[in-house]
Scaffold this active site. Structure first.
Site, PDB file in Angstrom:
ATOM      1  N   TRP A 194       0.849  -1.186   0.000  1.00  0.00           N
ATOM      2  CA  TRP A 194       0.000   0.000   0.000  1.00  0.00           C
ATOM      3  C   TRP A 194       0.895   1.251   0.000  1.00  0.00           C
ATOM      4  O   TRP A 194       1.871   1.318   0.740  1.00  0.00           O
ATOM      5  CB  TRP A 194      -0.900   0.004   1.257  1.00  0.00           C
ATOM      6  CG  TRP A 194      -1.698   1.269   1.372  1.00  0.00           C
ATOM      7  CD1 TRP A 194      -2.802   1.595   0.662  1.00  0.00           C
ATOM      8  CD2 TRP A 194      -1.420   2.386   2.225  1.00  0.00           C
ATOM      9  NE1 TRP A 194      -3.240   2.847   1.007  1.00  0.00           N
ATOM     10  CE2 TRP A 194      -2.410   3.359   1.970  1.00  0.00           C
ATOM     11  CE3 TRP A 194      -0.424   2.668   3.168  1.00  0.00           C
ATOM     12  CZ2 TRP A 194      -2.448   4.588   2.632  1.00  0.00           C
ATOM     13  CZ3 TRP A 194      -0.458   3.894   3.821  1.00  0.00           C
ATOM     14  CH2 TRP A 194      -1.471   4.836   3.557  1.00  0.00           C
ATOM     15  N   ASP A 361     -16.603  10.999  -2.066  1.00  0.00           N
ATOM     16  CA  ASP A 361     -15.956   9.739  -1.688  1.00  0.00           C
ATOM     17  C   ASP A 361     -16.743   9.043  -0.580  1.00  0.00           C
ATOM     18  O   ASP A 361     -17.939   9.286  -0.379  1.00  0.00           O
ATOM     19  CB  ASP A 361     -14.490  10.036  -1.296  1.00  0.00           C
ATOM     20  CG  ASP A 361     -13.550   8.886  -1.598  1.00  0.00           C
ATOM     21  OD1 ASP A 361     -13.504   7.942  -0.782  1.00  0.00           O
ATOM     22  OD2 ASP A 361     -12.880   8.906  -2.641  1.00  0.00           O
ATOM     23  N   ASP A 362     -16.073   8.221   0.167  1.00  0.00           N
ATOM     24  CA  ASP A 362     -16.656   7.371   1.212  1.00  0.00           C
ATOM     25  C   ASP A 362     -17.485   8.168   2.235  1.00  0.00           C
ATOM     26  O   ASP A 362     -17.147   9.295   2.577  1.00  0.00           O
ATOM     27  CB  ASP A 362     -15.472   6.697   1.932  1.00  0.00           C
ATOM     28  CG  ASP A 362     -15.904   5.508   2.750  1.00  0.00           C
ATOM     29  OD1 ASP A 362     -17.113   5.258   2.857  1.00  0.00           O
ATOM     30  OD2 ASP A 362     -15.007   4.831   3.281  1.00  0.00           O
ATOM     31  N   LYS A 472     -16.214   5.772  -8.609  1.00  0.00           N
ATOM     32  CA  LYS A 472     -14.935   5.248  -8.106  1.00  0.00           C
ATOM     33  C   LYS A 472     -15.262   3.915  -7.449  1.00  0.00           C
ATOM     34  O   LYS A 472     -15.977   3.878  -6.440  1.00  0.00           O
ATOM     35  CB  LYS A 472     -14.341   6.244  -7.109  1.00  0.00           C
ATOM     36  CG  LYS A 472     -13.025   5.784  -6.484  1.00  0.00           C
ATOM     37  CD  LYS A 472     -12.441   6.916  -5.632  1.00  0.00           C
ATOM     38  CE  LYS A 472     -11.248   6.495  -4.819  1.00  0.00           C
ATOM     39  NZ  LYS A 472     -10.778   7.572  -3.924  1.00  0.00           N
ATOM     40  N   TRP A 473     -14.775   2.828  -8.017  1.00  0.00           N
ATOM     41  CA  TRP A 473     -15.098   1.469  -7.559  1.00  0.00           C
ATOM     42  C   TRP A 473     -13.944   0.973  -6.696  1.00  0.00           C
ATOM     43  O   TRP A 473     -12.902   0.567  -7.208  1.00  0.00           O
ATOM     44  CB  TRP A 473     -15.292   0.554  -8.768  1.00  0.00           C
ATOM     45  CG  TRP A 473     -15.748  -0.831  -8.441  1.00  0.00           C
ATOM     46  CD1 TRP A 473     -15.007  -1.819  -7.852  1.00  0.00           C
ATOM     47  CD2 TRP A 473     -17.037  -1.403  -8.690  1.00  0.00           C
ATOM     48  NE1 TRP A 473     -15.753  -2.969  -7.724  1.00  0.00           N
ATOM     49  CE2 TRP A 473     -17.006  -2.740  -8.236  1.00  0.00           C
ATOM     50  CE3 TRP A 473     -18.215  -0.920  -9.266  1.00  0.00           C
ATOM     51  CZ2 TRP A 473     -18.099  -3.596  -8.335  1.00  0.00           C
ATOM     52  CZ3 TRP A 473     -19.305  -1.779  -9.373  1.00  0.00           C
ATOM     53  CH2 TRP A 473     -19.241  -3.092  -8.903  1.00  0.00           C
ATOM     54  N   ASP A 474     -14.140   0.979  -5.390  1.00  0.00           N
ATOM     55  CA  ASP A 474     -13.044   0.680  -4.465  1.00  0.00           C
ATOM     56  C   ASP A 474     -13.105  -0.765  -3.967  1.00  0.00           C
ATOM     57  O   ASP A 474     -14.155  -1.419  -4.022  1.00  0.00           O
ATOM     58  CB  ASP A 474     -13.141   1.650  -3.272  1.00  0.00           C
ATOM     59  CG  ASP A 474     -11.790   1.969  -2.672  1.00  0.00           C
ATOM     60  OD1 ASP A 474     -10.830   1.219  -2.901  1.00  0.00           O
ATOM     61  OD2 ASP A 474     -11.698   2.986  -1.937  1.00  0.00           O
ATOM     62  N   MET A 475     -12.008  -1.264  -3.443  1.00  0.00           N
ATOM     63  CA  MET A 475     -11.930  -2.612  -2.855  1.00  0.00           C
ATOM     64  C   MET A 475     -10.772  -2.587  -1.857  1.00  0.00           C
ATOM     65  O   MET A 475      -9.635  -2.448  -2.264  1.00  0.00           O
ATOM     66  CB  MET A 475     -11.690  -3.634  -3.964  1.00  0.00           C
ATOM     67  CG  MET A 475     -11.909  -5.073  -3.573  1.00  0.00           C
ATOM     68  SD  MET A 475     -10.645  -5.746  -2.481  1.00  0.00           S
ATOM     69  CE  MET A 475      -9.324  -6.075  -3.622  1.00  0.00           C
ATOM     70  N   ASN A 476     -11.104  -2.706  -0.572  1.00  0.00           N
ATOM     71  CA  ASN A 476     -10.095  -2.389   0.440  1.00  0.00           C
ATOM     72  C   ASN A 476      -9.667  -3.517   1.375  1.00  0.00           C
ATOM     73  O   ASN A 476      -9.204  -3.246   2.475  1.00  0.00           O
ATOM     74  CB  ASN A 476     -10.582  -1.210   1.292  1.00  0.00           C
ATOM     75  CG  ASN A 476     -10.511   0.104   0.531  1.00  0.00           C
ATOM     76  OD1 ASN A 476      -9.482   0.431  -0.034  1.00  0.00           O
ATOM     77  ND2 ASN A 476     -11.606   0.831   0.493  1.00  0.00           N
ATOM     78  N   CYS A 522     -10.224   1.243  -8.059  1.00  0.00           N
ATOM     79  CA  CYS A 522      -9.382   1.644  -6.937  1.00  0.00           C
ATOM     80  C   CYS A 522      -9.328   0.465  -5.984  1.00  0.00           C
ATOM     81  O   CYS A 522     -10.289  -0.297  -5.881  1.00  0.00           O
ATOM     82  CB  CYS A 522     -10.003   2.858  -6.247  1.00  0.00           C
ATOM     83  SG  CYS A 522      -9.169   3.369  -4.728  1.00  0.00           S
ATOM     84  N   ASP A 544      -2.810   5.512  -3.150  1.00  0.00           N
ATOM     85  CA  ASP A 544      -3.280   6.464  -2.140  1.00  0.00           C
ATOM     86  C   ASP A 544      -2.171   7.454  -1.797  1.00  0.00           C
ATOM     87  O   ASP A 544      -2.419   8.487  -1.188  1.00  0.00           O
ATOM     88  CB  ASP A 544      -3.691   5.723  -0.856  1.00  0.00           C
ATOM     89  CG  ASP A 544      -5.136   5.238  -0.932  1.00  0.00           C
ATOM     90  OD1 ASP A 544      -5.841   5.613  -1.884  1.00  0.00           O
ATOM     91  OD2 ASP A 544      -5.548   4.474  -0.038  1.00  0.00           O
TER      92      ASP A 544
HETATM   93  C1  GLA Z   1      -9.485   3.758  -0.031  1.00  0.00           C
HETATM   94  C2  GLA Z   1      -9.197   4.582  -1.275  1.00  0.00           C
HETATM   95  C3  GLA Z   1      -9.195   6.051  -0.911  1.00  0.00           C
HETATM   96  C4  GLA Z   1     -10.511   6.430  -0.295  1.00  0.00           C
HETATM   97  C5  GLA Z   1     -10.808   5.538   0.908  1.00  0.00           C
HETATM   98  C6  GLA Z   1     -12.191   5.769   1.446  1.00  0.00           C
HETATM   99  O1  GLA Z   1      -8.443   3.797   0.862  1.00  0.00           O
HETATM  100  O2  GLA Z   1      -7.998   4.202  -1.853  1.00  0.00           O
HETATM  101  O3  GLA Z   1      -8.930   6.833  -2.046  1.00  0.00           O
HETATM  102  O4  GLA Z   1     -11.525   6.304  -1.260  1.00  0.00           O
HETATM  103  O5  GLA Z   1     -10.702   4.160   0.568  1.00  0.00           O
HETATM  104  O6  GLA Z   1     -12.479   4.963   2.507  1.00  0.00           O
END
Ligand code: GLA
Length: 722
Positions: A194, A361-362, A472-476, A522, A544
């Site tokens: 990361w 965003d989130d 923005k399609w995120d996966m964390n 993302c 990020d």
């Molecule tokens: C991830 C994304 C960030 C942001 C956060 C929101 O870390 O990479 O850009 O969108 O989630 O929780």
């Protein structure tokens, strides 16, 4: 062009040839990959390989343990890492493949359920399918090769069709390539974590197996599904470079195994780790596509093949060619602390300097007021934060003349959510065991179509509820304790791959239903920056980490395979939120300019001087983006090797050259440098501001740089004058 002469297949692109032949006994041997050949092979020489003590001679008076093979199965005399392995119903694990027949067609078929490159009307693209068979076990193997003649790329994939009894497949690579006489060579790969994605690592190929892999369930930030093989002497712009890249977003492996005789097998495909796919009679398995790129013009030459192919024949949809958005994202400006007015204020200021899209965003949905609160999985707007709803917010943004974009993390669920309460068995988990959390979230089980359809429905409803033009399609999180309540016990080894197939099904459905939305991928930044995702979403949030110095490295490494048009690149506030470094605003803009440019801060907090730089940068970006995104890119100085980074872009019509220079230290510490340019017309003259340079001079001696200050950065535009 694909030719078959005397049982030898020649796959020719404009500049390269790849060849294989049918050997005694129906064995398919690999013969050649490299510069274009214009003559046939000398047949007597082809199979002239020396004796190898103790090897089993399973093929006339030779051994498949040292013959260069095109796609070798496990269990026989070939003791190297093989492309295919599995267990037959009688418990045996020997598969014997022999050539059956072949077919050449004038197009490129789609891969079922998987992303792949494609041909358009008028493209010179042919596909060769070679059919191999294990006749005892009735197992058919189809090797597919598509030749992109003008793009100098060859794609490969494999389809296994089981016409016999149950076969438990446990390795099925998309490509293996045998190299002969590979002493003193290097392997290059892109590793990281990361906020430090795609670090360029170059290392000796030694007499062993050297490989990279992901076991995370995603392609991951740890390794990218790509390796290059090159001579020790190969540099960015000189020498042979061979690339293998995989169009896949899940667990993969890639590597080179070199034996004691300097023969090496390169391979790339789905990671056999935790992988087992059961094929009953009549069932088949399609591998992801591998893309092979050879260039005699160094690593940058290899990258240019990938850039053009991925930009024009992997990315799809309206935004493949259209100018994308210049966006501002509120994440680093507000994190979870926002309301409707705050977002509108940020947008207003941004619109004044030419930004055209506001991305929320989130934190806009359910109870998601921080990472620890619930909400993921319940895609309903949070009325406490947005009492007038998303529709009103989108309208207010539209009134400013801007597009409105929204963040989602559709593959995840928080324990505190209606979704999890209703469907606790919809997560990836192992029954009876504790399931670990990561960022307070579980991964939904996308091997289950019902779960996929829920996601499609829930996300689709939001997208229809307001004028949303960007996602923005995120996966964390990565996977752990992998198991599925949906699949039967004997199919648990299929989950990680079925998850990716499920993800591709969800994405295909949504991008087809919403063709006017620009999707950006993302994964905690660049944790799933791979060619598979690019098929659905033409850009990815690169990292990020938005610190200018770190970003130079991350973008440089990313450019080994991916074009700058695929890299989301934003200007953020200082001290930087990831590394706490302060760099000049101008440098932050200049580093972000070649990518998909945007902002990740509250411009209301900027000084007048910074705002002026931001405004000028947006203008410059709009002027130059076509060249950054569609021009030829030459990497000139690596941030991994020196304090100075330089890249060059040449417009498609060859009339404009952009030279980007970034330096970490001031002149007193750095040496004066001449940076040689590439690909210019040696007889032409080029104008930079008021100065005129000869093309031959810029390529021969180079452009002289002397940096005035620490963190200096320059975007120089040379125009051809005659
Ligand atoms: C991830 C994304 C960030 C942001 C956060 C929101 O870390 O990479 O850009 O969108 O989630 O929780």
């Amino acid at each position: 062009m694909i030719l078959c002469k005397n049982n030898i297949f020649y796959l020719n692109t404009n500049k390269t040839t790849y060849a294989m032949g049918v050997f005694n006994d129906g064995i398919l041997a690999h013969l050649y990959w490299g510069k274009r050949l214009y003559n046939s092979f000398c047949e007597d020489e082809i199979f002239d390989f020396g004796h190898r003590h103790m090897a089993a001679y399973d093929c006339d008076n030779k051994s498949t343990d040292y013959l260069p093979l095109e796609y070798s199965p496990q269990g026989g005399a070939d003791l190297r890492i093989t492309g295919l392995s599995g267990v037959h119903n009688d418990g045996s694990s020997l598969t014997v493949l022999r050539f059956c027949d072949y077919e050449i067609i004038n197009s490129k078929p789609k891969l079922e359920g998987l992303p792949s490159t494609y041909a358009e009307e008028g493209d010179k693209v042919e596909t060769l399918t070679i059919h191999l068979k294990d006749s005892l076990k009735n197992l058919d193997v189809y090797l597919n090769y598509s030749v992109f003649e003008d793009l100098d790329a060859i794609t490969r994939s494999v389809k296994i069709v089981n016409n016999g009894e149950r076969f438990r497949l446990n390795t099925v690579f998309s490509a293996t390539v045998d190299f002969y006489g590979l002493p003193k060579s290097d392997m290059i790969h892109l590793d990281g974590c990361w906020a430090r994605e795609r670090t360029v690592t170059r290392r000796d190929i030694v007499h062993a197996n050297q490989n990279i892999e992901s076991r995370t369930g995603a392609s991951s930030a740890y390794h990218n599904p790509f390796i290059a093989i090159c001579d020790k002497e190969t540099t960015e712009n000189h020498g042979d470079a061979y690339g293998l890249s995989l169009i896949y977003s899940g667990n993969f492996t890639a590597g080179v195994e070199m034996d004691a005789y300097n023969c090496a097998r390169a391979y790339i495909g789905i990671n056999p780790y935790k992988f087992e796919f059961v094929l009953e009679n009549g069932e088949s398995f399609q591998t992801p596509e591998a893309v092979l790129a050879y260039s005699p013009d160094g690593l940058s030459g290899m990258s240019r093949i990938y850039h053009k192919l991925y930009r024009t024949r992997l990315c799809r949809g309206k935004y493949r060619d259209a100018d994308r958005f210049v966006l501002i994202n509120n994440w680093e400006a507000t994190y979870f602390d926002f309301n409707e007015d705050k977002i509108v204020e940020i947008a207003k200021k941004a619109s004044e300097i030419g930004v055209d899209t506001m991305v929320l965003d989130d934190g806009w949905f359910a109870g998601r007021v921080n990472e620890w609160a619930g909400g993921l999985g319940d895609w309903i707007e949070n009325k406490d934060r947005l009492p007038n709803g998303l529709k009103t917010l989108a309208n207010r943004i539209n009134e400013l003349g801007m597009h409105f974009g929204l963040w989602f993390e559709p593959e995840m669920v928080n324990p505190k959510s209606c979704l999890f309460e209703t469907h606790p068995d919809w997560i990836i988990h192992t029954t009876g065991r504790k399931q670990s959390l990561s960022r307070n979230q579980y991964t939904l089980d996308l091997s289950n179509k019902e779960v996929c359809d829920y996601i499609i429905g829930a996300i689709g409803r939001v997208l229809k509820s307001a004028n949303i033009e960007y996602v923005k399609w995120d996966m964390n999180r990565y996977m752990s304790e992998v198991g599925s309540a949906f699949l039967p016990s004997y199919r648990q080894g299929e989950i990680m791959h079925r998850y990716i197939l499920g993800l591709y099904y969800v994405l295909e459905t949504l991008v087809t239903e919403f063709p006017n939305i620009l999707f950006e991928s993302c994964s905690s930044g660049g944790g799933r920056f791979d060619p598979g995702m690019l098929y659905y979403m033409p850009q990815t949030w690169t990292s990020d980490n938005t610190d200018a110095l770190d970003r130079i490295k991350i973008q440089y490494g990313t450019s080994f395979v991916y074009p700058y048009s695929a890299m989301g690149a934003h200007v953020s506030a200082c001290p930087n939120h990831q590394v706490w470094r302060t760099t000049p605003f101008q440098m932050r803009c200049n580093v972000a300019l070649p990518g998909q440019f945007g902002f990740e801060l509250d411009l209301n907090k900027c000084t007048e001087e910074e705002l002026e730089i931001a405004r000028e940068s947006v203008v410059k970006y709009k002027e130059l983006r076509k060249i950054f995104h569609t021009g030829d890119c030459y990497r000139l100085r690596s941030p991994f090797e020196c304090d100075l980074t330089a890249m060059q872009f040449i417009s498609e019509d060859k009339n404009t050259i952009i030279l980007c220079i970034y330096s970490k230290v001031a002149t007193a510490l750095a040496e004066d440098e001449y940076i040689r340019l590439y690909g210019l017309d040696k007889k032409a003259r080029y104008k930079l501001n008021e100065k005129i340079y000869g093309g031959d001079y810029l390529m021969g001696r180079g452009y002289h740089i002397r940096n005035d200050s620490e963190y200096d950065s320059k975007i120089l535009v040379f125009k051809k004058v005659d």
